[in-house]
Design a protein around this motif. Structure first.
Motif, PDB file in Angstrom:
ATOM      1  N   VAL A   1     -61.671 -19.698   9.573  1.00  0.00           N
ATOM      2  CA  VAL A   1     -62.742 -18.786  10.013  1.00  0.00           C
ATOM      3  C   VAL A   1     -62.309 -18.017  11.256  1.00  0.00           C
ATOM      4  O   VAL A   1     -62.562 -16.810  11.365  1.00  0.00           O
ATOM      5  N   LEU A   2     -61.640 -18.685  12.192  1.00  0.00           N
ATOM      6  CA  LEU A   2     -61.143 -17.990  13.387  1.00  0.00           C
ATOM      7  C   LEU A   2     -60.108 -16.923  13.012  1.00  0.00           C
ATOM      8  O   LEU A   2     -60.144 -15.800  13.544  1.00  0.00           O
ATOM      9  N   LEU A   3     -59.214 -17.251  12.093  1.00  0.00           N
ATOM     10  CA  LEU A   3     -58.232 -16.270  11.641  1.00  0.00           C
ATOM     11  C   LEU A   3     -58.917 -15.094  10.958  1.00  0.00           C
ATOM     12  O   LEU A   3     -58.544 -13.935  11.177  1.00  0.00           O
ATOM     13  N   LEU A   4     -59.937 -15.378  10.182  1.00  0.00           N
ATOM     14  CA  LEU A   4     -60.680 -14.320   9.502  1.00  0.00           C
ATOM     15  C   LEU A   4     -61.417 -13.428  10.493  1.00  0.00           C
ATOM     16  O   LEU A   4     -61.383 -12.197  10.376  1.00  0.00           O
ATOM     17  N   ILE A   5     -62.046 -14.017  11.492  1.00  0.00           N
ATOM     18  CA  ILE A   5     -62.775 -13.234  12.504  1.00  0.00           C
ATOM     19  C   ILE A   5     -61.816 -12.358  13.302  1.00  0.00           C
ATOM     20  O   ILE A   5     -62.057 -11.157  13.490  1.00  0.00           O
ATOM     21  N   ILE A   6     -60.715 -12.939  13.753  1.00  0.00           N
ATOM     22  CA  ILE A   6     -59.751 -12.179  14.556  1.00  0.00           C
ATOM     23  C   ILE A   6     -59.125 -11.053  13.731  1.00  0.00           C
ATOM     24  O   ILE A   6     -58.983  -9.923  14.211  1.00  0.00           O
ATOM     25  N   SER A   7     -58.786 -11.339  12.484  1.00  0.00           N
ATOM     26  CA  SER A   7     -58.171 -10.319  11.636  1.00  0.00           C
ATOM     27  C   SER A   7     -59.148  -9.199  11.312  1.00  0.00           C
ATOM     28  O   SER A   7     -58.780  -8.016  11.357  1.00  0.00           O
ATOM     29  N   CYS A   8     -60.381  -9.547  10.984  1.00  0.00           N
ATOM     30  CA  CYS A   8     -61.375  -8.505  10.669  1.00  0.00           C
ATOM     31  C   CYS A   8     -61.696  -7.671  11.904  1.00  0.00           C
ATOM     32  O   CYS A   8     -61.852  -6.442  11.806  1.00  0.00           O
ATOM     33  N   TYR A   9     -61.789  -8.312  13.071  1.00  0.00           N
ATOM     34  CA  TYR A   9     -62.037  -7.563  14.301  1.00  0.00           C
ATOM     35  C   TYR A   9     -60.879  -6.613  14.601  1.00  0.00           C
ATOM     36  O   TYR A   9     -61.090  -5.449  14.951  1.00  0.00           O
ATOM     37  N   SER A  10     -59.652  -7.097  14.450  1.00  0.00           N
ATOM     38  CA  SER A  10     -58.488  -6.240  14.694  1.00  0.00           C
ATOM     39  C   SER A  10     -58.421  -5.103  13.689  1.00  0.00           C
ATOM     40  O   SER A  10     -58.066  -3.977  14.035  1.00  0.00           O
ATOM     41  N   PHE A  11     -58.768  -5.395  12.443  1.00  0.00           N
ATOM     42  CA  PHE A  11     -58.770  -4.372  11.406  1.00  0.00           C
ATOM     43  C   PHE A  11     -59.810  -3.294  11.701  1.00  0.00           C
ATOM     44  O   PHE A  11     -59.531  -2.100  11.580  1.00  0.00           O
ATOM     45  N   SER A  12     -61.009  -3.709  12.122  1.00  0.00           N
ATOM     46  CA  SER A  12     -62.044  -2.724  12.438  1.00  0.00           C
ATOM     47  C   SER A  12     -61.689  -1.941  13.712  1.00  0.00           C
ATOM     48  O   SER A  12     -61.990  -0.758  13.816  1.00  0.00           O
ATOM     49  N   ASP A  13     -61.058  -2.597  14.668  1.00  0.00           N
ATOM     50  CA  ASP A  13     -60.612  -1.914  15.883  1.00  0.00           C
ATOM     51  C   ASP A  13     -59.535  -0.889  15.550  1.00  0.00           C
ATOM     52  O   ASP A  13     -59.493   0.195  16.133  1.00  0.00           O
ATOM     53  N   LEU A  14     -58.677  -1.219  14.604  1.00  0.00           N
ATOM     54  CA  LEU A  14     -57.630  -0.291  14.184  1.00  0.00           C
ATOM     55  C   LEU A  14     -58.234   0.925  13.482  1.00  0.00           C
ATOM     56  O   LEU A  14     -57.772   2.049  13.653  1.00  0.00           O
ATOM     57  N   MET A  15     -59.301   0.718  12.729  1.00  0.00           N
ATOM     58  CA  MET A  15     -59.953   1.823  12.022  1.00  0.00           C
ATOM     59  C   MET A  15     -60.585   2.826  12.984  1.00  0.00           C
ATOM     60  O   MET A  15     -60.733   3.997  12.645  1.00  0.00           O
ATOM     61  N   ARG A  16     -60.941   2.374  14.173  1.00  0.00           N
ATOM     62  CA  ARG A  16     -61.505   3.279  15.173  1.00  0.00           C
ATOM     63  C   ARG A  16     -60.501   4.341  15.606  1.00  0.00           C
ATOM     64  O   ARG A  16     -60.865   5.457  15.934  1.00  0.00           O
ATOM     65  N   TYR A  17     -59.218   3.976  15.618  1.00  0.00           N
ATOM     66  CA  TYR A  17     -58.186   4.897  16.068  1.00  0.00           C
ATOM     67  C   TYR A  17     -57.836   5.947  15.034  1.00  0.00           C
ATOM     68  O   TYR A  17     -57.295   6.990  15.349  1.00  0.00           O
ATOM     69  N   PHE A  18     -58.092   5.632  13.766  1.00  0.00           N
ATOM     70  CA  PHE A  18     -57.671   6.566  12.701  1.00  0.00           C
ATOM     71  C   PHE A  18     -58.845   7.075  12.012  1.00  0.00           C
ATOM     72  O   PHE A  18     -59.608   7.171  11.452  1.00  0.00           O
TER      73      PHE A  18
END
Length: 105
Positions: free
Chosen positions: A88-105
């Motif tokens: 669950v921690l890996l999923l939360i961190i990965s989804c947060y990083s993925f959504s943060d990355l989408m903000r840039y593009f």
């Protein structure tokens, strides 16, 4: 040559004894390798050139976390709570990083 044969036999035994866990391990190793490539490319090219490595790494991490959660739901291991919390921690961190990355593009 004998060392490689022993290594290959160990790998074949691990993959045949628990295939879902082997696939999860392979996905996590690929995610780590791609994350290292992204880190090296980020230093050389900046964020705009190395982002495919980060996206693929996060996708592998999300896939491995979901696979772990499904495997634990179907066949509980000896320490299900630790495995589930880590996934669950890996999923939360990965989804947060993925959504943060989408903000840039």
């Amino acid at each position: 040559m004998r060392r490689w044969q022993s290594w290959w036999d160990t790998l074949a035994l691990a993959s045949s004894s628990n295939p879902p866990q082997f696939v999860e391990l392979l996905m996590l190793l690929l995610a780590i390798a791609l994350l290292l490539v992204w880190g090296a490319s980020d230093v050389v090219w900046g964020l705009t050139k190395g982002w495919p490595y980060l996206v693929l790494s996060l996708s592998f991490a999300i896939g491995a976390a979901i696979s772990t959660l499904v495997r634990e739901a179907l066949i509980p291991s000896s320490q299900p709570r630790i495995t589930q919390v880590t996934a669950v921690l890996l999923l939360i961190i990965s989804c947060y990083s993925f959504s943060d990355l989408m903000r840039y593009f």
